[in-house]
Design a protein around this motif. Structure first.
Motif, short mmCIF file in Angstrom:
data_model
loop_
_atom_site.label_atom_id
_atom_site.label_comp_id
_atom_site.label_asym_id
_atom_site.label_seq_id
_atom_site.Cartn_x
_atom_site.Cartn_y
_atom_site.Cartn_z
N UNK A 312 24.10 1.51 -29.24
CA UNK A 312 23.67 0.65 -30.35
C UNK A 312 24.81 0.45 -31.36
N UNK A 313 25.56 1.55 -31.62
CA UNK A 313 26.71 1.44 -32.52
C UNK A 313 27.71 0.42 -31.97
N UNK A 314 27.98 0.49 -30.69
CA UNK A 314 28.95 -0.42 -30.07
C UNK A 314 28.43 -1.86 -30.09
N UNK A 315 27.13 -1.99 -29.89
CA UNK A 315 26.54 -3.33 -29.84
C UNK A 315 26.69 -4.06 -31.17
N UNK A 316 26.58 -3.32 -32.27
CA UNK A 316 26.68 -3.98 -33.57
C UNK A 316 28.07 -3.83 -34.20
N UNK A 317 29.06 -3.50 -33.38
CA UNK A 317 30.43 -3.36 -33.87
C UNK A 317 31.34 -4.37 -33.18
N UNK A 318 32.47 -4.65 -33.83
CA UNK A 318 33.50 -5.47 -33.19
C UNK A 318 34.47 -4.52 -32.49
N UNK A 319 34.55 -4.63 -31.16
CA UNK A 319 35.44 -3.76 -30.38
C UNK A 319 36.20 -4.63 -29.39
N UNK A 320 37.51 -4.49 -29.40
CA UNK A 320 38.34 -5.15 -28.41
C UNK A 320 39.43 -4.18 -28.01
N UNK A 321 39.68 -4.05 -26.70
CA UNK A 321 40.63 -3.02 -26.26
C UNK A 321 41.33 -3.42 -24.98
N UNK A 322 42.43 -2.74 -24.73
CA UNK A 322 43.18 -2.91 -23.50
C UNK A 322 42.32 -2.53 -22.30
N UNK A 323 42.45 -3.29 -21.21
CA UNK A 323 41.69 -2.99 -20.00
C UNK A 323 42.57 -2.36 -18.92
N UNK A 324 43.89 -2.37 -19.13
CA UNK A 324 44.79 -1.77 -18.14
C UNK A 324 44.84 -0.26 -18.30
N UNK A 325 45.08 0.44 -17.18
CA UNK A 325 45.22 1.89 -17.21
C UNK A 325 46.60 2.23 -17.78
N UNK A 326 46.61 2.90 -18.93
CA UNK A 326 47.89 3.19 -19.61
C UNK A 326 48.43 4.57 -19.28
N UNK A 327 47.70 5.35 -18.47
CA UNK A 327 48.14 6.72 -18.23
C UNK A 327 49.50 6.80 -17.56
N UNK A 328 49.81 5.81 -16.70
CA UNK A 328 51.08 5.83 -16.00
C UNK A 328 52.28 5.61 -16.89
N UNK A 329 52.03 5.23 -18.17
CA UNK A 329 53.13 5.02 -19.12
C UNK A 329 53.79 6.32 -19.54
N UNK A 330 53.11 7.44 -19.29
CA UNK A 330 53.61 8.71 -19.80
C UNK A 330 53.90 9.64 -18.63
N UNK A 331 55.00 10.39 -18.74
CA UNK A 331 55.33 11.35 -17.69
C UNK A 331 55.51 12.72 -18.32
N UNK A 332 55.41 13.76 -17.47
CA UNK A 332 55.48 15.14 -17.97
C UNK A 332 56.43 15.93 -17.09
N UNK A 333 57.13 16.85 -17.71
CA UNK A 333 58.05 17.69 -16.94
C UNK A 333 57.33 18.95 -16.51
#
Length: 333
Positions: A312-333
């Motif tokens: 319900x919170x989401x329904x009455x809110x303005x939400x816009x977001x990236x749809x691409x998977x961003x996890x591959x942008x980060x690497x770990x040693x």
């Protein structure tokens, strides 16, 4: 008019599907970008990376191998959605005018007391030794209290558990409240790997002869047994049905308290078991488990109502977001 233009620019910035990395395409270098707009607030790429890194390190400290991979895949996939949900709850807390300063103060005082710390400065140093910045830690605590208060105000206090529901659950789920049989055992163990095979048969007969002559089982275990049974005079401990090695449990089921099994061969040697006592299986009384059932039903209802409240919170809110998977942008040693 200015506000609408700014919002339009932000949306274009977000939906352009460009995450503005440096031209060298260095995965470790994050140039700021917006990954979500939630009403009047934004979530930036650096916000996402920070939460992603924290999640990664937390899971690394708790899981290994395939289990880590499964947990990471599950939780990181939903990370942006989780951040959006948490931001919505914080926005709701602001709207409700919730003040948690006293809760934060009391929590800090309790933490200091539990850890033998007298001042905030001592707490700051203790946190710093673990790589935690005091103000960031305090802010996270405050945010957690704010979100908890929103949930309590809108969900928890609306939940009612009727006695009839608790009784019905108890009657319909007897297996959850049935305690299995439990055995208390003593044992004499002969290690088949360290003792010559030709000697074991003679030792087995010698042990049985001593017991049949009335020698105390524990004393015989202390004299003959291998491994820890020698030091603890044969004390094997208590086991619930299903916990023992199948060969041993099958023999125990045939014994009455005080009786001794025949010699039992397992993978690494021979066991002689004595059943000291047996606790029969029983269904726990309603009064014993009533509180646990109420808690379980409460959690089930809270989960459902929480999902409804967030939706319900989401329904009455303005939400816009990236749809691409961003996890591959980060690497770990």
């Amino acid at each position: 008019m200015i506000k609408k233009v700014v919002m339009f620019v932000l949306i274009c910035f977000l939906l352009s599907n460009s995450l503005f990395f440096s031209q060298e395409q260095n995965k470790e270098k994050v140039v700021e970008a917006i990954v979500a707009i939630v009403n009047e607030d934004i979530i930036t790429l650096s916000d996402f990376k920070r939460e992603h890194d924290n999640l990664y390190m937390l899971l690394r400290s708790q899981f290994q191998g395939e289990e880590f991979s499964q947990q990471y895949e599950k939780l990181s996939k939903e990370l942006l959605n989780t951040m959006i949900t948490e931001l919505l709850l914080l926005q709701e807390a602001r709207k409700m005018g919730i003040d948690v300063s006293e809760q934060v103060k009391m929590a800090i005082e309790n933490i200091k007391k539990e850890n033998g710390l007298e001042t905030d400065e001592q707490l700051r140093r203790a946190l710093a030794q673990q790589g935690i910045e005091f103000n960031v830690w305090k802010q996270k605590m405050e945010e957690n209290f704010l979100k908890q208060n929103v949930i309590y105000s809108n969900i928890n206090r609306e939940i009612v558990i009727e006695d009839s529901e608790v009784i019905s659950y108890y009657k319909q789920h007897p297996d959850e409240f049935t305690e299995p049989e439990e055995y208390n055992l003593k044992a004499i163990f002969l290690d088949g790997e360290s003792r010559p095979a030709e000697d074991i048969e003679g030792v087995k007969q010698e042990i049985l002869a001593k017991i049949n002559q009335g020698s105390d089982f524990g004393d015989v275990a202390a004299e003959y047994s291998d491994g820890p049974f020698k030091e603890n005079k044969g004390e094997l401990g208590s086991f619930k049905k299903g916990e023992l090695e199948p060969t041993l449990e099958k023999a125990v089921l045939k014994l009455q308290p005080g009786e001794i099994s025949s010699w039992l061969h397992v993978r690494n040697g021979w066991y002689l078991l004595k059943l000291v006592s047996r606790k029969e299986s029983r269904l726990r009384s309603f009064e014993e488990v009533k509180s646990a059932i109420e808690e379980k039903l409460f959690e089930q209802k809270r989960e459902v109502k929480s999902q409804e409240f967030i939706a319900n919170l989401k329904k009455r809110s303005f939400i816009s977001h990236q749809t691409r998977d961003m996890r591959g942008r980060f690497s770990f040693s």
